[in-house]
Design a protein around this motif. Structure first.
Motif, short mmCIF file in Angstrom:
data_model
loop_
_atom_site.label_atom_id
_atom_site.label_comp_id
_atom_site.label_asym_id
_atom_site.label_seq_id
_atom_site.Cartn_x
_atom_site.Cartn_y
_atom_site.Cartn_z
N THR A 40 -16.31 3.62 7.34
CA THR A 40 -15.56 2.31 7.63
C THR A 40 -14.92 2.15 6.46
OG1 THR A 40 -17.61 1.26 6.63
CG2 THR A 40 -17.50 1.63 9.01
N LYS A 41 -14.12 0.98 6.05
CA LYS A 41 -13.43 0.61 5.05
C LYS A 41 -14.20 0.26 3.80
CE LYS A 41 -10.64 -3.48 3.64
NZ LYS A 41 -9.93 -4.57 3.98
N ASP A 42 -15.51 -0.46 4.06
CA ASP A 42 -16.29 -0.80 3.03
C ASP A 42 -17.22 0.61 2.35
OD1 ASP A 42 -15.80 -3.40 3.17
OD2 ASP A 42 -17.36 -3.67 4.45
N MET A 98 0.88 -1.07 0.07
CA MET A 98 -0.08 -0.02 0.04
C MET A 98 0.85 1.29 -0.10
SD MET A 98 -2.94 1.14 2.68
CE MET A 98 -2.18 0.62 4.02
N TYR A 99 0.48 2.13 -0.85
CA TYR A 99 1.33 3.48 -1.03
C TYR A 99 0.20 4.65 -1.12
CZ TYR A 99 0.86 3.44 -5.92
OH TYR A 99 0.40 3.42 -7.26
N TRP A 100 0.54 5.71 -0.55
CA TRP A 100 0.04 6.80 -0.70
C TRP A 100 0.54 7.95 -1.24
CZ3 TRP A 100 -5.35 6.39 -1.01
CH2 TRP A 100 -5.86 5.37 -0.03
N THR A 101 0.16 8.69 -2.15
CA THR A 101 0.72 9.96 -2.58
C THR A 101 -0.47 11.25 -2.49
OG1 THR A 101 -0.19 9.77 -4.88
CG2 THR A 101 1.83 8.87 -4.48
N LEU A 102 0.06 12.31 -2.52
CA LEU A 102 -0.73 13.48 -2.47
C LEU A 102 -1.95 13.44 -3.55
CD1 LEU A 102 1.36 16.35 -1.46
CD2 LEU A 102 -0.11 15.33 0.05
N GLU A 103 -1.67 13.02 -4.43
CA GLU A 103 -2.76 12.84 -5.73
C GLU A 103 -3.81 11.64 -5.34
OE1 GLU A 103 -3.11 11.84 -10.52
OE2 GLU A 103 -1.26 11.96 -9.45
N ASN A 114 -5.42 0.28 -2.40
CA ASN A 114 -5.15 0.60 -1.05
C ASN A 114 -6.29 0.51 -0.11
OD1 ASN A 114 -2.52 1.43 -2.24
ND2 ASN A 114 -2.91 3.55 -2.06
N LEU A 115 -7.21 1.03 -0.19
CA LEU A 115 -8.23 0.77 0.56
C LEU A 115 -8.48 -0.52 1.11
CD1 LEU A 115 -10.75 3.75 -0.59
CD2 LEU A 115 -9.26 3.57 1.79
N GLU A 116 -8.60 -1.23 0.23
CA GLU A 116 -8.73 -2.77 0.46
C GLU A 116 -7.62 -3.39 1.13
OE1 GLU A 116 -9.06 -4.43 -3.61
OE2 GLU A 116 -11.38 -3.53 -3.65
N GLU A 117 -6.28 -2.83 1.29
CA GLU A 117 -5.54 -3.37 2.21
C GLU A 117 -5.36 -2.88 3.63
OE1 GLU A 117 -1.31 -3.06 0.58
OE2 GLU A 117 -2.10 -3.13 -1.62
N LEU A 118 -6.41 -2.00 3.71
CA LEU A 118 -6.58 -1.60 5.12
C LEU A 118 -6.87 -2.75 6.00
CD1 LEU A 118 -8.65 1.79 4.85
CD2 LEU A 118 -6.13 1.39 5.29
N ASP A 119 -6.43 -2.70 7.39
CA ASP A 119 -6.67 -3.74 8.24
C ASP A 119 -8.04 -3.91 8.75
OD1 ASP A 119 -4.10 -4.39 8.16
OD2 ASP A 119 -3.60 -3.09 9.91
#
Length: 73
Positions: free
Chosen positions: A19-21, A1-6, A39-44
């Protein structure tokens, strides 16, 4: 999982807390890129409501991170 400002910018207007969903649903409906959804799907935690972007990406820069001297302008 990686995030950028964009990538994270697609979640700034999400209906917080969410929530995640709910975030995945929002990202899909708002036309966010596939990387955001991935990335959201990889949240715990599936049931834990996130209250802001900072909980998803702790390194998210805030206004305090930018040095700007208003007195100069």
């Amino acid at each position: 999982m990686y995030w950028t400002l964009e990538l994270i910018s697609y979640l700034e207007d999400a209906p917080w807390p969410a929530t995640k969903d709910e975030l995945i649903d929002y990202a899909k409906r708002s036309g966010a890129p596939l990387e955001v959804i991935s990335n959201l799907e990889e949240l715990d935690n599936d049931d834990y409501p996130y209250s802001s972007v900072e909980e998803i990406w702790p390194d998210y820069p805030t206004g305090d991170d930018f040095v700007f001297n208003e007195d100069e302008y």
